[in-house]
Design an enzyme around this catalytic site. Structure first.
Site, PDB file in Angstrom:
ATOM      1  N   HIS A   1      32.782  40.505  39.112  1.00  0.00           N
ATOM      2  CA  HIS A   1      33.437  41.500  38.277  1.00  0.00           C
ATOM      3  C   HIS A   1      32.798  42.851  38.479  1.00  0.00           C
ATOM      4  O   HIS A   1      31.640  42.950  38.897  1.00  0.00           O
ATOM      5  CB  HIS A   1      33.365  41.112  36.797  1.00  0.00           C
ATOM      6  CG  HIS A   1      31.972  40.868  36.304  1.00  0.00           C
ATOM      7  ND1 HIS A   1      31.325  39.670  36.465  1.00  0.00           N
ATOM      8  CD2 HIS A   1      31.094  41.679  35.667  1.00  0.00           C
ATOM      9  CE1 HIS A   1      30.116  39.745  35.939  1.00  0.00           C
ATOM     10  NE2 HIS A   1      29.953  40.956  35.449  1.00  0.00           N
TER      11      HIS A   1
ATOM     12  N   CYS B   1      24.443  42.437  28.994  1.00  0.00           N
ATOM     13  CA  CYS B   1      24.266  42.444  30.452  1.00  0.00           C
ATOM     14  C   CYS B   1      24.604  43.835  30.965  1.00  0.00           C
ATOM     15  O   CYS B   1      25.205  44.640  30.240  1.00  0.00           O
ATOM     16  CB  CYS B   1      25.141  41.381  31.115  1.00  0.00           C
ATOM     17  SG  CYS B   1      26.919  41.696  31.010  1.00  0.00           S
TER      18      CYS B   1
END
Length: 674
Positions: A65, A184
């Site tokens: 991603h 993250c």
């Protein structure tokens, strides 16, 4: 709002053998669906994200991603592989592959959808249905959440455990309570997967787990009453936990986000053991919540690192916030020179004199806007170095110290010192015990007041003038560079720009160069030219190598090579990262040699540059432009020749995998900035 995934974005027979091929196959579907505008540019962004950290997860899941300017609508493509594809997970290859594409400015609604998918991937029934599905439209609907589920809807900050708590309390016992924070770097997938994994493990263990997800869509803070009632805290994060002093006085398990995904039961057990032993973590705004007794291999932050690594992290924090000011201000100034010439810098203020029909007035306007942006360079550098050390209370003394550095003519070096001083002073103040009644005003009043006074005294009276003298000496040295001295400096700058291609050394060299543009001299303009020229070499060299010796590279690398032409010409050194990540021992030394040649030749030719960015698009603003381009071409040829030679020698050896063009393990990573 367009659907996140449709049947056309589902491939139930994904035949790709590698993660790069899988990403390309799924990305091609996004292009066909008009969700991605530039295939190669988008894949370069995916590869750059993958180079930071593998995206494979236990359970046979790969979830590459990224955010990209080449994405015009948040999109998800799904592929199912019968053979499995290695995404770097500890338990083996992935058969379920999700490619998530988010625009550079994705809205919160879509990020909420993405986070919901990440959580559902932790549900075995959901993944089993994906593996059993035979109709792409039905699978797309399942991923969109249109299939009914037995699980109740969950809040953004994780599953609410109130019902279990009430049952336990009715039975006469209170469950062990944990509050957790997950985050993250991208804030799209791992943040929410870790939250769901911890919550699910808590339900299995009879532990009440409440999670705060600090993702890209923002975060909803945990209720202070919930934190106060908690028996322990778990941080599963790869970026700094926000407002971490809320968790002071609790047993703390501090790990990386992937640990929260892969081994949540272990983390819960460790939290219980720490609570039983009465271990209380010392959490402050300055230390990031270090837990010295619980180092973790999954943690990528610098909290547990030695002083040198922490110092580099602090400096990089300041540089990263300074770069946008450099790019905006520098390019505006460069454009003003292109329109009105270098003498436009001495024009009258456009607030007093501006003629709509005169080109010189517009040039002066651009120059003065760019100069205003440049005036923030040193204060922003100092402020965010201090912020990296001691968080928000250090911003005010950092900015004040940086401004004083300009006042006493201490320049770029003064900003560095002011930021470090401000951070150190704030950290020292934070370690002083204070009464509970004063804690609320400490970060907004007491700390900024005292720290600003101390830093101001030090910069005005103690260290400012010596640093200014050193800055002047450095400026005189740069102006006097000639012959072998200039060439040696060019070699060093070229090596630094090409070693980590966007990482700390690259940024240090770049910051050194742009610092000189705040008060440009002939020497500092030569340094800026050498730095940009060397930074263009790695992607250009890899683009040329994939063109002249295609058989030495995989199909994916050859396709990345086409994008690298544009990236290199635009001074985006990161365009070479996919090649360096796949084969660092051959690519990195080769491009370093080419960068050293380019840096040396640029200095020897006396090329100058007033723009901090732009690549070949600012050639009209370069002094000695033809010789400058010759220096770039020479370095590119040297790097290309070396990488072809080294890869050719490697290919001549027996290849046990039988795959032409195999150039190294995917586990070899070049250090890059996040």
């Amino acid at each position: 709002m367009s659907e996140l995934i449709t049947a056309e974005l589902v491939d139930l027979d994904l035949s790709a053998a590698t993660k790069d091929a899988a990403a390309r196959s799924l990305a091609e579907r996004m292009v066909a669906a008009h969700r991605v505008t530039d295939l190669d540019g988008f894949l370069a962004d995916v590869a750059a994200r993958e180079a930071q950290m593998p995206t494979g997860l236990d359970g046979g899941i790969g979830i590459p991603h990224c955010r990209s300017e080449h994405v015009n609508a948040p999109t998800l493509a799904f592929g199912r592989s019968a053979a499995g594809i290695d995404f770097g997970a500890a338990d083996g290859p992935a058969d379920l592959v999700f490619l998530i594409a988010a625009p550079a400015g994705a809205d919160d609604d879509h990020l909420t959808i993405l986070s919901g998918l990440a959580r559902r991937l932790m549900d075995p029934e959901f993944t089993a249905a994906l593996r059993a599905g035979t109709d792409p439209a039905a699978v797309a609907a399942l991923i969109r959440g249109e299939e009914p589920t037995e699980e109740p809807a969950e809040e953004e900050n994780g599953p609410a455990p109130e019902a279990e708590a009430e049952t336990a309390e009715a039975a006469g016992s209170v469950p062990f309570r944990i509050v957790a924070v997950t985050s993250c770097p991208t804030g799209i997938a791992h943040t929410y997967m870790a939250a769901e994994s911890l919550a699910a493990a808590g339900r299995a263990e009879g532990v009440e787990v409440t999670v705060e997800t600090q993702g890209s869509g923002g975060f909803k803070k945990l209720d202070p009453a919930v934190i106060a009632a908690a028996d322990a805290v778990i941080w599963a994060h790869d970026v700094e936990v926000r407002e971490r002093t809320r968790f002071r006085g609790k047993p703390l398990v501090d790990v990386g986000v992937k640990a929260g995904i892969n081994r949540p039961a272990e983390l819960i057990a460790e939290a219980r053991r720490k609570a039983e032993r009465g271990e209380i973590a010392a959490v402050s705004e300055a230390d990031g919540g270090k837990d010295s007794g619980d180092g973790d291999a999954d943690r990528s932050g610098a909290d547990h690192a030695h002083f040198g690594v922490r110092l580099r992290t602090y400096l990089m924090s300041g540089v990263s916030y300074m770069v946008p000011f450099v790019a905006a201000g520098g390019l505006l100034i460069a454009l003003s020179f292109a329109i009105g010439g270098y003498e436009i810098a001495s024009a009258k203020s456009v607030a007093d004199h501006f003629v709509w029909g005169e080109a010189d007035s517009w040039a002066a306007l651009l120059n003065q806007i760019g100069s205003a942006a440049f005036a923030f360079l040193v204060p922003v550098l100092a402020g965010y170095i201090a912020y990296g050390m001691a968080d928000r209370p250090a911003l005010v003394p950092g900015f004040v110290g940086g401004s004083i550095a300009l006042t006493v003519n201490a320049g770029f070096l003064g900003g560095l010192v002011a930021g470090l001083l401000a951070g150190a002073v704030v950290m020292a103040i934070q370690r002083v015990p204070v009464h509970a009644t004063l804690r609320g005003i400490m970060p907004v009043l007491v700390i900024p007041l005292i720290a600003s006074a101390v830093v101001g005294f030090l910069m005005f009276i103690v260290v400012g003038k010596p640093i200014a003298s050193l800055q002047n000496a450095l400026t005189d040295w740069l102006n006097g560079l000639s012959g072998s001295n200039a060439v040696i400096l060019g070699v060093v700058l070229g090596l630094m720009m090409c070693f980590d291609m966007g990482g700390p050394l690259n940024k240090v060299a770049y910051a050194f160069a742009v610092g000189g543009l705040a008060d440009p001299t002939d020497g500092s303009l030569k340094v800026m030219a050498a730095v940009m020229a060397a930074g263009m070499v790695p992607p250009l060299a890899m683009a040329l190598a994939t063109t002249v010796r295609k058989k030495l590279f995989t199909k994916t690398e050859r396709e990345n090579g086409r994008a690298a032409w544009v990236l290199g010409a635009s001074f985006i050194t990161e365009g070479a990262i996919p090649f360096a990540a796949a084969d660092p021992l051959r690519v990195i030394p080769s491009v370093m040699a080419g960068g050293a040649v380019t840096g040396a030749l640029s200095m020897a030719f006396g090329a100058t540059l007033r723009a901090p960015h732009g690549g070949v698009f600012v050639v009209p603003l370069i002094g000695e432009p033809f010789l400058y381009l010759l220096a770039i071409a020479a370095g590119t040829l040297v790097a290309t020749a070396l990488v072809v030679l080294l890869k050719g020698a490697r290919r001549a050896a027996p290849d046990p995998t039988g795959e032409a063009g195999a150039t190294g393990s995917d586990d070899s990573r070049v250090p890059v900035a996040a």
